[in-house]
Design a protein around this motif. Structure first.
Motif, PDB file in Angstrom:
ATOM      1  N   LEU A   1       0.311  -1.353   0.284  1.00 29.50           N
ATOM      2  CA  LEU A   1       0.365   0.125   0.456  1.00 29.50           C
ATOM      3  C   LEU A   1       0.634   1.424   0.318  1.00 29.50           C
ATOM      4  CD1 LEU A   1      -2.595  -0.553   2.084  1.00 29.50           C
ATOM      5  CD2 LEU A   1      -3.416  -1.121  -0.006  1.00 29.50           C
ATOM      6  N   GLY A   2       0.565   2.429  -0.871  1.00 26.52           N
ATOM      7  CA  GLY A   2       0.937   3.034  -1.145  1.00 26.52           C
ATOM      8  C   GLY A   2       2.244   3.884  -1.576  1.00 26.52           C
ATOM      9  N   GLU A   3       2.598   2.281  -2.414  1.00 25.16           N
ATOM     10  CA  GLU A   3       3.496   1.942  -3.495  1.00 25.16           C
ATOM     11  C   GLU A   3       3.229   1.953  -5.303  1.00 25.16           C
ATOM     12  OE1 GLU A   3       6.346  -0.757  -1.523  1.00 25.16           O
ATOM     13  OE2 GLU A   3       6.203   0.232   0.220  1.00 25.16           O
ATOM     14  N   ASN A   4       1.987   2.410  -5.013  1.00 26.03           N
ATOM     15  CA  ASN A   4       1.402   1.917  -6.468  1.00 26.03           C
ATOM     16  C   ASN A   4       1.790   2.812  -7.055  1.00 26.03           C
ATOM     17  OD1 ASN A   4       0.803   0.363  -8.793  1.00 26.03           O
ATOM     18  ND2 ASN A   4      -1.695   0.149  -7.700  1.00 26.03           N
ATOM     19  N   HIS A   5       2.744   2.156  -8.261  1.00 25.71           N
ATOM     20  CA  HIS A   5       2.750   3.261  -9.580  1.00 25.71           C
ATOM     21  C   HIS A   5       1.744   3.475 -11.005  1.00 25.71           C
ATOM     22  CE1 HIS A   5       4.495  -0.784 -10.857  1.00 25.71           C
ATOM     23  NE2 HIS A   5       3.943  -0.442 -12.835  1.00 25.71           N
TER      24      HIS A   5
ATOM     25  N   LEU B   1      -3.265  -3.235 -11.126  1.00 24.26           N
ATOM     26  CA  LEU B   1      -4.420  -2.836 -11.480  1.00 24.26           C
ATOM     27  C   LEU B   1      -5.695  -2.844 -11.069  1.00 24.26           C
ATOM     28  CD1 LEU B   1      -4.044  -4.008 -15.171  1.00 24.26           C
ATOM     29  CD2 LEU B   1      -2.892  -1.590 -14.474  1.00 24.26           C
ATOM     30  N   THR B   2      -5.516  -4.186  -9.871  1.00 20.52           N
ATOM     31  CA  THR B   2      -6.726  -4.209  -9.362  1.00 20.52           C
ATOM     32  C   THR B   2      -6.711  -2.761  -8.435  1.00 20.52           C
ATOM     33  OG1 THR B   2      -7.144  -5.757  -9.647  1.00 20.52           O
ATOM     34  CG2 THR B   2      -8.315  -5.767  -7.341  1.00 20.52           C
ATOM     35  N   GLN B   3      -4.812  -2.548  -7.839  1.00 19.88           N
ATOM     36  CA  GLN B   3      -4.847  -1.565  -6.505  1.00 19.88           C
ATOM     37  C   GLN B   3      -5.572  -0.993  -7.027  1.00 19.88           C
ATOM     38  OE1 GLN B   3      -1.290  -2.116  -4.748  1.00 19.88           O
ATOM     39  NE2 GLN B   3      -1.383  -0.705  -3.561  1.00 19.88           N
TER      40      GLN B   3
ATOM     41  N   GLU C   1     -16.176  -2.019  14.852  1.00 21.87           N
ATOM     42  CA  GLU C   1     -14.355  -1.776  15.014  1.00 21.87           C
ATOM     43  C   GLU C   1     -13.958  -0.637  14.242  1.00 21.87           C
ATOM     44  OE1 GLU C   1     -12.711  -3.971  12.154  1.00 21.87           O
ATOM     45  OE2 GLU C   1     -14.388  -5.350  12.164  1.00 21.87           O
ATOM     46  N   THR C   2     -13.119  -0.012  14.288  1.00 21.10           N
ATOM     47  CA  THR C   2     -12.424   0.665  14.109  1.00 21.10           C
ATOM     48  C   THR C   2     -11.121   0.886  13.098  1.00 21.10           C
ATOM     49  OG1 THR C   2     -13.757   2.065  15.688  1.00 21.10           O
ATOM     50  CG2 THR C   2     -11.597   3.510  14.665  1.00 21.10           C
ATOM     51  N   GLU C   3     -10.767   1.588  12.194  1.00 24.35           N
ATOM     52  CA  GLU C   3      -9.337   1.240  11.438  1.00 24.35           C
ATOM     53  C   GLU C   3      -8.931   2.713  11.779  1.00 24.35           C
ATOM     54  OE1 GLU C   3      -7.229   0.141   8.873  1.00 24.35           O
ATOM     55  OE2 GLU C   3      -8.579  -1.024   8.804  1.00 24.35           O
ATOM     56  N   GLU C   4      -7.787   2.309  12.749  1.00 23.12           N
ATOM     57  CA  GLU C   4      -6.847   4.091  12.808  1.00 23.12           C
ATOM     58  C   GLU C   4      -6.402   3.662  11.488  1.00 23.12           C
ATOM     59  OE1 GLU C   4      -7.194   6.166  15.739  1.00 23.12           O
ATOM     60  OE2 GLU C   4      -8.627   4.349  16.390  1.00 23.12           O
ATOM     61  N   PRO C   5      -5.799   4.722  10.995  1.00 26.21           N
ATOM     62  CA  PRO C   5      -4.814   4.725   9.857  1.00 26.21           C
ATOM     63  C   PRO C   5      -3.478   5.196  10.703  1.00 26.21           C
ATOM     64  CG  PRO C   5      -5.930   7.688  10.655  1.00 26.21           C
ATOM     65  CD  PRO C   5      -6.534   6.801  11.696  1.00 26.21           C
ATOM     66  N   ASP C   6      -2.416   4.672  10.240  1.00 27.19           N
ATOM     67  CA  ASP C   6      -1.240   4.155  10.152  1.00 27.19           C
ATOM     68  C   ASP C   6      -0.097   5.300   9.462  1.00 27.19           C
ATOM     69  OD1 ASP C   6       1.758   3.997   9.916  1.00 27.19           O
ATOM     70  OD2 ASP C   6       0.999   1.769   9.268  1.00 27.19           O
ATOM     71  N   PRO C   7       0.439   6.441  10.570  1.00 26.21           N
ATOM     72  CA  PRO C   7       0.917   7.883  10.190  1.00 26.21           C
ATOM     73  C   PRO C   7       2.471   7.405   8.700  1.00 26.21           C
ATOM     74  CG  PRO C   7       0.615   8.025  12.175  1.00 26.21           C
ATOM     75  CD  PRO C   7       0.683   6.066  12.099  1.00 26.21           C
ATOM     76  N   GLU C   8       2.816   6.256   9.435  1.00 26.12           N
ATOM     77  CA  GLU C   8       3.473   6.139   8.146  1.00 26.12           C
ATOM     78  C   GLU C   8       2.781   5.996   6.621  1.00 26.12           C
ATOM     79  OE1 GLU C   8       7.238   2.939   7.155  1.00 26.12           O
ATOM     80  OE2 GLU C   8       6.537   2.893   8.607  1.00 26.12           O
ATOM     81  N   LEU C   9       1.762   4.947   6.556  1.00 30.69           N
ATOM     82  CA  LEU C   9       1.334   4.451   5.390  1.00 30.69           C
ATOM     83  C   LEU C   9       0.687   6.272   5.002  1.00 30.69           C
ATOM     84  CD1 LEU C   9       0.590   2.476   3.555  1.00 30.69           C
ATOM     85  CD2 LEU C   9      -1.605   1.840   4.788  1.00 30.69           C
ATOM     86  N   VAL C  10      -0.363   6.922   5.665  1.00 31.27           N
ATOM     87  CA  VAL C  10      -0.683   8.075   5.492  1.00 31.27           C
ATOM     88  C   VAL C  10       0.443   9.261   5.023  1.00 31.27           C
ATOM     89  CG1 VAL C  10      -1.283  10.106   6.360  1.00 31.27           C
ATOM     90  CG2 VAL C  10      -2.541   8.462   7.596  1.00 31.27           C
ATOM     91  N   ALA C  11       1.893   9.211   4.930  1.00 36.45           N
ATOM     92  CA  ALA C  11       2.582   9.761   4.573  1.00 36.45           C
ATOM     93  C   ALA C  11       2.887   9.421   3.475  1.00 36.45           C
ATOM     94  CB  ALA C  11       3.724   9.884   5.222  1.00 36.45           C
TER      95      ALA C  11
ATOM     96  N   ALA D   1      -9.044   5.021   5.131  1.00 39.38           N
ATOM     97  CA  ALA D   1      -8.815   5.497   6.347  1.00 39.38           C
ATOM     98  C   ALA D   1      -7.335   6.437   6.372  1.00 39.38           C
ATOM     99  CB  ALA D   1      -8.593   4.818   8.319  1.00 39.38           C
ATOM    100  N   ASN D   2      -6.763   5.682   5.693  1.00 41.71           N
ATOM    101  CA  ASN D   2      -5.127   5.989   5.005  1.00 41.71           C
ATOM    102  C   ASN D   2      -4.649   7.467   4.469  1.00 41.71           C
ATOM    103  OD1 ASN D   2      -3.000   4.481   7.015  1.00 41.71           O
ATOM    104  ND2 ASN D   2      -4.381   3.107   6.090  1.00 41.71           N
ATOM    105  N   ILE D   3      -5.600   6.925   3.351  1.00 36.65           N
ATOM    106  CA  ILE D   3      -5.811   8.302   2.182  1.00 36.65           C
ATOM    107  C   ILE D   3      -6.283   9.597   2.367  1.00 36.65           C
ATOM    108  CG2 ILE D   3      -6.191   8.772  -0.223  1.00 36.65           C
ATOM    109  CD1 ILE D   3      -6.022   5.816  -1.058  1.00 36.65           C
ATOM    110  N   LEU D   4      -7.301   9.620   3.162  1.00 35.46           N
ATOM    111  CA  LEU D   4      -7.571  10.827   4.094  1.00 35.46           C
ATOM    112  C   LEU D   4      -7.923  11.098   5.881  1.00 35.46           C
ATOM    113  CD1 LEU D   4     -10.472   9.580   1.815  1.00 35.46           C
ATOM    114  CD2 LEU D   4     -11.811  10.494   3.644  1.00 35.46           C
ATOM    115  N   ASN D   5      -6.784  10.105   6.112  1.00 34.13           N
ATOM    116  CA  ASN D   5      -6.329  10.310   6.735  1.00 34.13           C
ATOM    117  C   ASN D   5      -6.957  10.539   8.015  1.00 34.13           C
ATOM    118  OD1 ASN D   5      -4.551  11.098   9.481  1.00 34.13           O
ATOM    119  ND2 ASN D   5      -3.748  12.929   9.339  1.00 34.13           N
TER     120      ASN D   5
END
Length: 490
Positions: free
Chosen positions: A324-328, A363-365, A455-465, A409-413
């Motif tokens: 996640l966060g690394e797709n080109h 592509l799915t990602q 349940e709650t999905e919390e953003p991950d600061p590293e992934l958010v960046a 969660a991580n794209i919107l933080n």
């Protein structure tokens, strides 16, 4: 007592039977066809909605104590144009929310009538999917049909009319017609004049939680239900889903990943985005809300899985997505054009950044992330208005994917709360019926009593960046490609 929520969707009607504690007793779904008579057009036959709703109601209550059914209400696909003649016959197939035929009429409203005047009259500007441009299209292209119009209504209101005999709509759904003075909660005389219709052709306005009538005696007899069953006005699908997820009161947020995608922020304060990229609508709880709507959300993934990859193994395709966060690769999710924030029916979906080492999983990602990035576009506009949101509920078919929830969660933080019971507009409709029947004093009381978080999905600061950089790149794509979209649409 038991309450029925009817969710009139684009592909099916979903019916829910629930008691006042929130326990669901039965859920039934009935599909009907969707027609595309010309490229970019989207239509349905209202009679199909009614027939499948009646069949669904018979199945829904078949094993229940029918004497305990006390109320029915609705959540429905918004903006669709249903027109009846003096004999209550449907004049032509309903023109749906995702129909793109009204480019000329939308341009006329925005450019010749003017965005400022439209915003003054209705708190919104014209979008191709709204009802007013559809009326202008019928007037200009089917004048014989326009001349026959006796009643103008929205899709769920057709069901309400057939079930109760009351010609009614609610303020949340009416807000999306571009015929309503949203701030003052009344029909706009100026817009009616512009569209060449009269107020007596339009339904009576109700709050979503108000009783509009009772079940017709002949239908009560057919279904084995009491004639005293309360029919409440109901709400547009997004407002009803917001009720069903507890997004009522001030400053609460709901993201829906359904056929379309929305971000919905409730507010006691009336607000208008100066660029009108977000809709300013009345809410089903008697207050207001801001809403951004993208025309293709979970439908992007359905198209990719069903039509392109030819698979139904949605979870299996997502299992290979790990970086996640690394797709080109980027995906613009504009399969049906786009509403918020671009208001561009000529926008198109694209993959960008494909190379020789791009994989199926990439592509799915990209498809999943593209929907999230487009949701972020809408979220950023709300933030620019000073709206502070640090968490959201999530609903819709796409919300069933843990991976998609994590991306949001991580794209919107922001924190993403998953409701314990996710039944969207149908659940909201049942709750509105409870308020109409006096079980709860207010919609907020009903939401506080019934809606729980699983349940709650919390953003991950590293992934958010990581995603922050990807979002910055995504933001450059539509402006660069807009001239291309306009050229290829000629």
């Amino acid at each position: 007592m038991l309450y029925i929520g009817i969710d009139l969707g684009t592909s099916a009607v979903k019916l829910l039977l629930m008691d006042e504690t929130g326990r669901i007793h039965n859920v039934v779904s009935r599909e009907y066809p969707l027609f595309f008579p010309h490229p970019g057009w989207s239509e349905q036959n209202p009679e199909d909605w009614f027939e499948q709703t009646l069949a669904g109601l018979e199945e829904l209550v078949s094993g229940a104590d029918r004497d305990k059914v006390a109320g029915i209400s609705f959540g429905g696909q918004m903006h669709g144009l249903v027109i009846l003649d003096e004999n209550d016959a449907v004049i032509r197939p309903a023109i749906l929310w995702n129909d793109g035929r009204t480019v000329k009429e939308t341009d006329y409203l925005n450019q010749e009538i003017g965005r400022d005047r439209l915003s003054e009259y209705t708190a919104n500007i014209a979008f191709a999917g709204f009802t007013a441009p559809k009326l202008l299209w019928v007037r200009d292209n089917e004048p014989e049909n326009f001349a026959r119009i006796r009643r103008i209504m929205l899709p769920k209101d057709y069901l309400c009319y057939r079930l109760s005999g009351t010609f009614a709509t609610d303020l949340s759904d009416a807000s999306g017609m571009l015929l309503l003075d949203v701030k003052n909660r009344r029909w706009s005389k100026e817009m009616l004049e512009i569209c060449g219709v009269t107020e007596d052709q339009l339904p009576q306005l109700f709050e979503s939680y108000e009783k509009v009538g009772t079940l017709k005696p002949e239908l009560a007899k057919r279904l084995g239900l009491p004639e005293a069953v309360v029919i409440a006005a109901g709400a547009g699908d997004n407002a009803a889903a917001a009720v069903g997820t507890g997004t009522v009161g001030d400053g609460r947020c709901n993201i829906s990943l359904g056929t379309s995608g929305t971000i919905f922020i409730s507010s006691r304060q009336f607000r208008v985005d100066s660029n009108n990229a977000l809709h300013s609508f009345d809410h089903a709880d008697g207050t207001y809300h801001l809403m951004g709507c993208m025309l293709s959300a979970a439908s992007c993934n359905k198209w990719w899985m069903d039509d392109i990859l030819a698979t139904k193994d949605y979870a299996g395709e997502q299992a290979d997505i790990t970086k996640l966060g690394e797709n080109h690769v980027f995906f613009l999710p504009y399969l049906m054009g786009e509403r918020s924030p671009w208001n561009d029916p000529m926008a198109r979906a694209t993959f960008t950044g494909i190379t020789m080492d791009t994989t199926r999983a990439d592509l799915t990602q990209a498809v999943l992330e593209g929907v999230c990035f487009a949701t972020r576009d809408m979220y950023e506009i709300a933030r620019s208005l000073g709206v502070h949101v640090d968490r959201t509920k999530i609903c819709g078919g796409g919300a069933k994917s843990p991976l998609w929830r994590r991306m949001i969660a991580n794209i919107l933080n922001i924190k993403v709360d998953v409701p314990a019971c996710e039944e969207g507009p149908g659940m909201g409709g049942a709750m509105l019926a409870m308020v109409a029947d006096g079980v709860y004093a207010t919609v907020e009381d009903a939401a506080n009593a019934i809606v729980k978080v699983r349940e709650t999905e919390e953003p991950d600061p590293e992934l958010v960046a990581k995603y922050e950089e990807r979002y910055r790149q995504f933001r450059t794509l539509y402006p660069a490609l807009k001239p291309v979209f306009q050229e290829i649409a000629k």
